[in-house]
Design an enzyme around this catalytic site. Structure first.
Site, PDB file in Angstrom:
ATOM      1  CE  LYS A 154      -4.762  -1.755   1.907  1.00 15.43           C
ATOM      2  NZ  LYS A 154      -4.460  -3.000   1.437  1.00 15.43           N
ATOM      3  CD  GLU A 157      -5.021   6.036   4.303  1.00 19.32           C
ATOM      4  OE1 GLU A 157      -4.007   5.661   3.114  1.00 19.32           O
ATOM      5  OE2 GLU A 157      -5.327   5.216   3.926  1.00 19.32           O
ATOM      6  NE  ARG A 212      -8.806  -9.045  -5.555  1.00 18.01           N
ATOM      7  CZ  ARG A 212      -9.841  -8.472  -4.373  1.00 18.01           C
ATOM      8  NH1 ARG A 212     -10.917  -8.372  -5.142  1.00 18.01           N
ATOM      9  NH2 ARG A 212     -10.589  -8.262  -3.777  1.00 18.01           N
TER      10      ARG A 212
END
Length: 445
Positions: A116, A200, A293
């Site tokens: 990430k 974050e 995906r």
């Protein structure tokens, strides 16, 4: 076109992929664990191979067993579905090195977006908006506290290698951050083998909106509209709809352009999803993650755009052009997906069991992608998803009406199920208005 396809998954997604493969004349090969031998995806495949016991580590996550099954059956390609090995870059590389076709993005794209922190940095460099946060892992608690002080509370503590709503915690102050940091790091080490943590900004009242992208064989990346995914419990989705009732035409243009830039930044091929957080008040959106995906909620995009995403995936993997004109994409109507899970409708805790009654709703604009039939057993070894109830109609109001009728008509007995929750949701004034956010279920409960 690919001639033979091994589906490295189970349940509804395996059955759904097999359905498209057989429609295209592609030999469909299933792999299954010992406890899944009687499920529909196994019996509907042209060939099936047992790859191990119920434990996913010994079956659906056992790359050696899956590759051995591909070799023994003469499979030409492998489709991973979602979950299990679908975002495992090492497995994707091994599939290619074995001379097989991987139906998904290449391993480099999976690796780039799987972390990430790396993904956030790549997106920022590509001009995709990202929320304030760390550009490197918070190596220790002191670093996490310093980062949070700079970002401003509340903050989200996230496993850098996480996904699917797992490995996340919210901290409203330094004391809470200390507890969440240790909890998330420990969970990440145990579940993902990587304890890296990022910090974050946390937005208490936002919407979760994602864009379906498709990287074509000729190198272009196209965006197939957005999906609203804000009805969530424990950071995991229960309902998706397209288009999002919160997105104006102007905002949609910005969202889709950003998603295309995200795909182009990693030379993306095949189907993927760019997930964003949207502040409906300001119209600002921030990159959350990219899922490399096929998504659980892909059917709502299929119904709005009138295409089969699995077919497009197979065509891209085979180096073929899509069945649609990328320059003339035209969405029509509205679609809603409800995830029918084996869980109680109040606390959403798993409730597996033998299916004593299973009668799916039918009618205009009603589609059911199911993994089970009457008499099957929903076991505790896998995700609780039993089926996806998807409805479409010319307008959101009509789609909501069809959803209510379909939920009422779905006869399901045996395992606990969340159909009563959907009946409640579809009558909820906030959901009906379209002006809801990710806190909706928390406030309903």
């Amino acid at each position: 076109m690919i001639e033979s396809l091994l589906v490295a998954n189970r349940g509804e997604i395996a059955r759904r992929i097999i359905r498209t493969a057989k429609r295209l004349g592609v030999r469909a090969i299933a792999v299954h664990s010992e406890v899944d031998v009687d499920l529909p995806f196994v019996t509907e495949a042209d060939e099936a191979v047992c790859i191990g016991p119920a434990n996913p580590a010994q079956s659906y996550r056992n790359s050696e067993a899956i590759l051995a099954a591909a070799k023994s059956t003469g499979a030409q390609a492998i489709h991973p579905g979602y979950g299990f090995l679908s975002e495992n870059a090492d497995f994707a590389r091994t599939v290619g090195a074995s001379g097989l076709i991987w139906v998904g993005p290449d391993a480099d794209a999976i690796s780039a977006m799987g972390d990430k922190i790396n993904a956030r940095n790549l997106m920022a460099a590509a001009g995709v908006p990202v929320a304030p946060g760390t550009t490197a892992p918070a190596a220790d608690l002191a670093s996490a506290v310093a980062a949070a002080d700079e970002i401003g509370y509340p903050v989200m503590v996230k496993a850098a290698a996480g996904g699917g709503g797992m490995g996340m915690g919210v901290a409203t102050d330094a004391d809470a951050l200390r507890a969440e940091y240790d909890k998330v790091r420990s969970f990440a080490e145990r579940m993902f083998g990587d304890g890296s943590v990022l910090i974050e900004r946390y937005f208490p009242r936002v919407r979760h909106v994602e864009v379906q992208i498709l990287g074509l064989a000729d190198g272009r990346v196209v965006a197939l509209g957005e999906r609203e995914c804000s009805v969530q419990r424990r950071n995991q989705k229960l309902v998706e709809e397209s288009p999002s009732p919160a997105v104006s035409p102007q905002l949609r243009a910005r969202l889709l352009a950003a998603a295309v830039r995200a795909g182009e930044a990693v030379n993306y091929r095949n189907a993927g999803t760019v997930e964003c957080l949207l502040d409906p008040a300001s119209g600002e959106f921030f990159f959350l993650e990219m899922n490399t995906r096929l998504q659980v909620e892909h059917p709502v995009t299929e119904l709005v755009y009138g295409l089969d995403l699995v077919e497009q995936q197979l065509r891209v993997a085979a180096g073929l052009a899509p069945t649609f004109d990328p320059d003339a994409l035209s969405p029509r109507g509205h679609a809603i997906e409800l995830r029918v899970n084996a869980e109680d409708p109040k606390r959403f805790l798993p409730g597996p069991g033998v299916i004593k009654t299973w009668v799916e709703p039918t009618g205009e604009g009603v589609r059911v992608d199911s993994g089970y039939v009457e008499g099957n057993t929903v076991t505790p070894f896998y995700d609780s998803l039993m089926a996806k109830l998807i409805v479409s109609a010319p307008t959101r109001t009509e789609a909501m009406a069809r959803a209510r009728t379909a939920v009422a008509a779905f006869q399901l007995a045996g395992p606990k199920n969340n159909l009563p929750f959907f009946a409640e949701l579809l009558d909820n004034a906030e959901f009906r208005s379209g002006a809801y956010d990710t806190t909706l279920i928390t406030r309903m409960r």
